[in-house]
Design an enzyme around this catalytic site. Structure first.
Site, PDB file in Angstrom:
ATOM      1  CG  HIS A   1     -13.880  39.817  27.630  1.00  0.00           C
ATOM      2  ND1 HIS A   1     -13.123  40.865  27.149  1.00  0.00           N
ATOM      3  CD2 HIS A   1     -13.509  39.666  28.941  1.00  0.00           C
ATOM      4  CE1 HIS A   1     -12.353  41.331  28.107  1.00  0.00           C
ATOM      5  NE2 HIS A   1     -12.572  40.623  29.206  1.00  0.00           N
ATOM      6  CD  GLU A   2     -14.273  36.627  31.354  1.00  0.00           C
ATOM      7  OE1 GLU A   2     -13.146  36.236  31.714  1.00  0.00           O
ATOM      8  OE2 GLU A   2     -14.684  37.780  31.580  1.00  0.00           O
TER       9      GLU A   2
ATOM     10  CG  HIS B   1      -9.128  37.035  29.941  1.00  0.00           C
ATOM     11  ND1 HIS B   1      -8.216  38.054  29.752  1.00  0.00           N
ATOM     12  CD2 HIS B   1     -10.274  37.629  30.376  1.00  0.00           C
ATOM     13  CE1 HIS B   1      -8.783  39.213  30.056  1.00  0.00           C
ATOM     14  NE2 HIS B   1     -10.025  38.979  30.427  1.00  0.00           N
TER      15      HIS B   1
ATOM     16  CG  HIS C   1      -3.124  30.565  30.568  1.00  0.00           C
ATOM     17  ND1 HIS C   1      -3.711  29.470  31.147  1.00  0.00           N
ATOM     18  CD2 HIS C   1      -1.870  30.637  31.093  1.00  0.00           C
ATOM     19  CE1 HIS C   1      -2.862  28.905  31.986  1.00  0.00           C
ATOM     20  NE2 HIS C   1      -1.744  29.598  31.976  1.00  0.00           N
TER      21      HIS C   1
END
Length: 233
Positions: free
Chosen positions: A101-102, A105, A109
């Site tokens: 999940h991280e 991100h 980006h």
């Protein structure tokens, strides 16, 4: 002045708090359950994160170990992906899911995902809004006339920016989870039944963001009601 502080609108705050507590309890329960289930390939959260980043052509993001429980986050400014004590060295299904999940991100980006950029731009305003709104409104309640409404309306406007931040966070988090599930399904890092478990973990985590947004909306509604009383009273 007690009229403004001891009335039924406190119920809105209590409802919001109850929603957040329930969501937090749910995510902790689900994460705890699947943190005890070891992934069959035995990848740690760190290893899974590094593989996912490299699969997406991302080599300038450092995966680091940070203290805490479920404090995992991606820092776009420093280009670091922080994994907590319960994720970094853990081989559990839950740890791999959170790490993925991280990474979602970090991928957002890298590709310039618009909602992430908007959320980043809102951070300073949201921080100011969440801390300055109530002081401004309280000052307005002690004043009269147009000056009073100026302070109250400014407080409401600033708090609205914090609410907007919470709302824009929803698509950012949902998208990151969607990217996580997709890469885990296609990469072979987890078996299909393990991916199903990850979906449960990330689904529970998503509820915390929905709860946070709902709580902020209820607080904004309370501020608007208080402002309306001052205007009409």
């Amino acid at each position: 002045m007690f009229y403004y502080y001891y009335d039924w609108t406190y119920l809105l705050v209590l409802i919001g708090a109850a929603i957040c507590i329930a969501a937090s309890g749910r995510v902790n329960s689900v994460f705890s359950r699947y943190s005890r289930v070891r992934s069959r390939l035995g990848l740690t959260g760190r290893e899974a994160a590094e593989q996912i980043l490299h699969r997406n052509g991302i080599y300038d993001v450092q995966v680091i170990h940070i203290p805490g429980n479920l404090t995992d986050h991606y820092n776009p400014g420093k280009k670091t992906l922080g994994l907590s004590d319960t994720v970094y060295n853990s081989t559990s299904v839950a740890a791999v899911g959170v790490a993925a999940h991280e990474c979602g991100h970090a991928v957002q980006h890298a590709v310039g995902y618009a909602p992430l950029s908007i959320r980043g731009a809102l951070v300073p305003v949201a921080n100011i809004g969440s801390t300055a709104a109530w002081p401004l409104i309280i000052i307005g309640l002690f004043l009269n006339g147009e000056t009073a409404m100026l302070f109250i309306n400014l407080g409401i406007l600033l708090f609205s920016a914090a609410v907007l931040f919470q709302l824009i966070t929803l698509p950012v988090e949902f998208n990151a989870s969607g990217r996580a599930v997709k890469v885990l399904e296609t990469s072979g890092m987890l078996y299909p039944d393990e991916v199903s478990s990850v979906k449960k973990v990330l689904g529970a985590a998503a509820l915390t963001y929905v709860a946070g947004a709902a709580s902020m909306i209820l607080q904004l509604l309370r501020l608007i009601i208080i402002g309306g009383r001052k205007r009409n009273g």
